[in-house]
Design an enzyme around this catalytic site. Sequence first.
Site, PDB file in Angstrom:
ATOM      1  N   CYS A 293       0.818  -1.228   0.000  1.00 43.49           N
ATOM      2  CA  CYS A 293       0.000   0.000   0.000  1.00 43.49           C
ATOM      3  C   CYS A 293       0.846   1.270   0.000  1.00 43.49           C
ATOM      4  O   CYS A 293       0.358   2.338  -0.360  1.00 43.49           O
ATOM      5  CB  CYS A 293      -0.950  -0.005   1.186  1.00 43.49           C
ATOM      6  SG  CYS A 293      -2.097  -1.379   1.152  1.00 43.49           S
TER       7      CYS A 293
ATOM      8  N   HIS B 197      -3.318   7.451   1.772  1.00 43.94           N
ATOM      9  CA  HIS B 197      -3.672   6.123   1.270  1.00 43.94           C
ATOM     10  C   HIS B 197      -5.054   5.790   1.820  1.00 43.94           C
ATOM     11  O   HIS B 197      -5.339   5.995   3.004  1.00 43.94           O
ATOM     12  CB  HIS B 197      -2.631   5.095   1.729  1.00 43.94           C
ATOM     13  CG  HIS B 197      -3.109   3.690   1.572  1.00 43.94           C
ATOM     14  ND1 HIS B 197      -3.646   3.222   0.392  1.00 43.94           N
ATOM     15  CD2 HIS B 197      -3.155   2.652   2.444  1.00 43.94           C
ATOM     16  CE1 HIS B 197      -3.991   1.958   0.553  1.00 43.94           C
ATOM     17  NE2 HIS B 197      -3.708   1.589   1.787  1.00 43.94           N
TER      18      HIS B 197
ATOM     19  N   ASN C  77     -10.006  -0.072  -0.685  1.00 50.44           N
ATOM     20  CA  ASN C  77      -8.554   0.059  -0.602  1.00 50.44           C
ATOM     21  C   ASN C  77      -7.951  -0.474  -1.897  1.00 50.44           C
ATOM     22  O   ASN C  77      -7.971  -1.677  -2.135  1.00 50.44           O
ATOM     23  CB  ASN C  77      -8.048  -0.722   0.613  1.00 50.44           C
ATOM     24  CG  ASN C  77      -6.546  -0.652   0.794  1.00 50.44           C
ATOM     25  OD1 ASN C  77      -5.832  -0.190  -0.086  1.00 50.44           O
ATOM     26  ND2 ASN C  77      -6.073  -1.111   1.940  1.00 50.44           N
TER      27      ASN C  77
HETATM   28  N1  ACO Z   1     -18.701  -8.613   8.257  1.00 55.61           N
HETATM   29  C1  ACO Z   1     -19.234  -8.911   9.448  1.00 55.61           C
HETATM   30  N2  ACO Z   1     -18.480  -9.295  10.500  1.00 55.61           N
HETATM   31  C2  ACO Z   1     -17.147  -9.356  10.315  1.00 55.61           C
HETATM   32  C3  ACO Z   1     -16.550  -9.072   9.094  1.00 55.61           C
HETATM   33  C4  ACO Z   1     -17.370  -8.672   8.031  1.00 55.61           C
HETATM   34  N3  ACO Z   1     -16.888  -8.350   6.818  1.00 55.61           N
HETATM   35  N4  ACO Z   1     -15.209  -9.222   9.225  1.00 55.61           N
HETATM   36  C5  ACO Z   1     -14.972  -9.594  10.482  1.00 55.61           C
HETATM   37  N5  ACO Z   1     -16.144  -9.690  11.134  1.00 55.61           N
HETATM   38  C6  ACO Z   1     -16.381 -10.065  12.524  1.00 55.61           C
HETATM   39  C7  ACO Z   1     -15.284 -10.889  13.121  1.00 55.61           C
HETATM   40  O1  ACO Z   1     -15.447 -12.240  12.780  1.00 55.61           O
HETATM   41  C8  ACO Z   1     -15.459 -10.630  14.585  1.00 55.61           C
HETATM   42  O2  ACO Z   1     -16.502 -11.425  15.047  1.00 55.61           O
HETATM   43  P1  ACO Z   1     -16.417 -12.098  16.520  1.00 55.61           P
HETATM   44  O3  ACO Z   1     -16.356 -10.923  17.467  1.00 55.61           O
HETATM   45  O4  ACO Z   1     -17.680 -12.886  16.576  1.00 55.61           O
HETATM   46  O5  ACO Z   1     -15.167 -12.908  16.504  1.00 55.61           O
HETATM   47  C9  ACO Z   1     -15.949  -9.190  14.637  1.00 55.61           C
HETATM   48  O6  ACO Z   1     -16.433  -8.886  13.312  1.00 55.61           O
HETATM   49  C10 ACO Z   1     -14.860  -8.207  14.999  1.00 55.61           C
HETATM   50  O7  ACO Z   1     -13.719  -8.518  14.217  1.00 55.61           O
HETATM   51  P2  ACO Z   1     -12.416  -7.640  14.241  1.00 55.61           P
HETATM   52  O8  ACO Z   1     -11.460  -8.129  13.206  1.00 55.61           O
HETATM   53  O9  ACO Z   1     -11.949  -7.515  15.645  1.00 55.61           O
HETATM   54  O10 ACO Z   1     -13.047  -6.250  13.766  1.00 55.61           O
HETATM   55  P3  ACO Z   1     -12.424  -4.832  13.790  1.00 55.61           P
HETATM   56  O11 ACO Z   1     -13.291  -3.915  14.543  1.00 55.61           O
HETATM   57  O12 ACO Z   1     -10.959  -4.846  14.124  1.00 55.61           O
HETATM   58  O13 ACO Z   1     -12.552  -4.402  12.260  1.00 55.61           O
HETATM   59  C11 ACO Z   1     -11.155  -4.271  10.327  1.00 55.61           C
HETATM   60  C12 ACO Z   1     -11.911  -5.181  11.261  1.00 55.61           C
HETATM   61  C13 ACO Z   1     -12.140  -3.389   9.598  1.00 55.61           C
HETATM   62  C14 ACO Z   1     -10.399  -5.124   9.300  1.00 55.61           C
HETATM   63  C15 ACO Z   1     -10.180  -3.411  11.155  1.00 55.61           C
HETATM   64  O14 ACO Z   1      -9.398  -4.208  11.990  1.00 55.61           O
HETATM   65  C16 ACO Z   1      -9.294  -2.593  10.303  1.00 55.61           C
HETATM   66  O15 ACO Z   1      -9.723  -1.629   9.685  1.00 55.61           O
HETATM   67  N6  ACO Z   1      -8.002  -2.926  10.263  1.00 55.61           N
HETATM   68  C17 ACO Z   1      -7.088  -2.250   9.408  1.00 55.61           C
HETATM   69  C18 ACO Z   1      -6.890  -3.140   8.283  1.00 55.61           C
HETATM   70  C19 ACO Z   1      -6.726  -2.433   6.995  1.00 55.61           C
HETATM   71  O16 ACO Z   1      -7.188  -1.348   6.728  1.00 55.61           O
HETATM   72  N7  ACO Z   1      -6.028  -3.132   6.144  1.00 55.61           N
HETATM   73  C20 ACO Z   1      -5.819  -2.660   4.837  1.00 55.61           C
HETATM   74  C21 ACO Z   1      -4.490  -3.050   4.385  1.00 55.61           C
HETATM   75  S1  ACO Z   1      -3.250  -2.260   5.275  1.00 55.61           S
HETATM   76  C22 ACO Z   1      -3.364  -0.746   4.871  1.00 55.61           C
HETATM   77  O17 ACO Z   1      -3.701  -0.431   3.761  1.00 55.61           O
HETATM   78  C23 ACO Z   1      -3.023   0.228   5.903  1.00 55.61           C
END
Ligand code: ACO
Length: 325
Positions: free
Chosen positions: A115, A252, A282
């Site tokens: 990224c 980004h 993204n």
């Molecule tokens: N739909 C519904 N539920 C979901 C989904 C989905 N698409 N994905 C995960 N869940 C569930 C999980 O299974 C979990 O359920 P559980 O509590 O029963 O186990 C719950 O949602 C919470 O999951 P987390 O992964 O803890 O959710 P979080 O609040 O951290 O959000 C996310 C996830 C959006 C990926 C977040 O961590 C994030 O934004 N991380 C940054 C990642 C990113 O942006 N990566 C891009 C590449 S790197 C970059 O470009 C910087």
Amino acid sequence: MTVRRSVILGCGSYLPHQVLTNEDLARKVDTSDEWIVQRTGIHERRIAAPGELTSQMATNAARSALAHARLDAQSIDLIVLATSTPDNTFPASAVSVQADLGITRGAAFDLQAVCSGFVYGLATADALLKSGAYSRALVIGAETFSRILDWTDRSTCVLFGDGAGAVVLEAQQQPETREARGILSVHLRSDGRYKSKLYVDGGPSSTGTVGHLRMEGREVFRHAVAMITDVVMDAFKATGYTADDVDWFIPHQANKRIIDGSAHKLGIAPAKIVTTVDRHGNTSAASIPLALADALAERRIKRGDLLLFEAMGGGFTWGAALVRW
Ligand code: ACO
């Protein structure tokens, strides 16, 4: 006194036609529009057509940037293509872009920093232009992440989209002041201790397959804002500028919460943030030039504006650039 500086002469973009909405995704995996919007700010993303290649999207974006700069492709002597989703393991997709544009001189190569690829590409082209080795460059970010997603993994497949963006850079003698046009300062960082937080589980020398994207989302989120603000502070220190001087923050586009959190920590007003993650998802290395092209199309950016780019991604890699438009 004048110095040799890299000035952005034009910017262009390309998005594939197919729109994939959150509702479409909710029919494939156990997710909902509400969950995706609340956690990421994403409403829809674009998906490359079957057979549509990264290099083709890159060429389309490059043509659009050249048209914006009113320049002929023949004047380009350097092509840096930032991508983690090349057409083939080799040759570099950049040489396909070079051939498609009918360019037979200079150099073309791919650069892989996930990224952060566009900021890394900008830094690389800037150094090569300032050295005097080249005079006009295309820096392109282009990705087909749809081909490396595990479409059964709801925690990753909802986040990414396909697309390409490009800028034309030219080496120019500019006054040695921070008010002059061009790239004022670029800063790159990486820390391989975090390589397992966001990676693809395949590759030529490991599995012999392409593999799928794997991510510890929470871990990425936890580090993102701190790493981004840290490297932006390096750019502020190097130039003497502060958040108040920034006219447009073009980050980004990973996630609206990361973007807003970084802007808040840096003290950048929400009205200065360029956001496209809602419509593009993204797009990894493509997201900054796609956002820049979007803001230019809306005529938000004026000559002389101070732009702040930043990115963070797999590796981890991260970086920031301050650019006078
Ligand atoms: N739909 C519904 N539920 C979901 C989904 C989905 N698409 N994905 C995960 N869940 C569930 C999980 O299974 C979990 O359920 P559980 O509590 O029963 O186990 C719950 O949602 C919470 O999951 P987390 O992964 O803890 O959710 P979080 O609040 O951290 O959000 C996310 C996830 C959006 C990926 C977040 O961590 C994030 O934004 N991380 C940054 C990642 C990113 O942006 N990566 C891009 C590449 S790197 C970059 O470009 C910087």
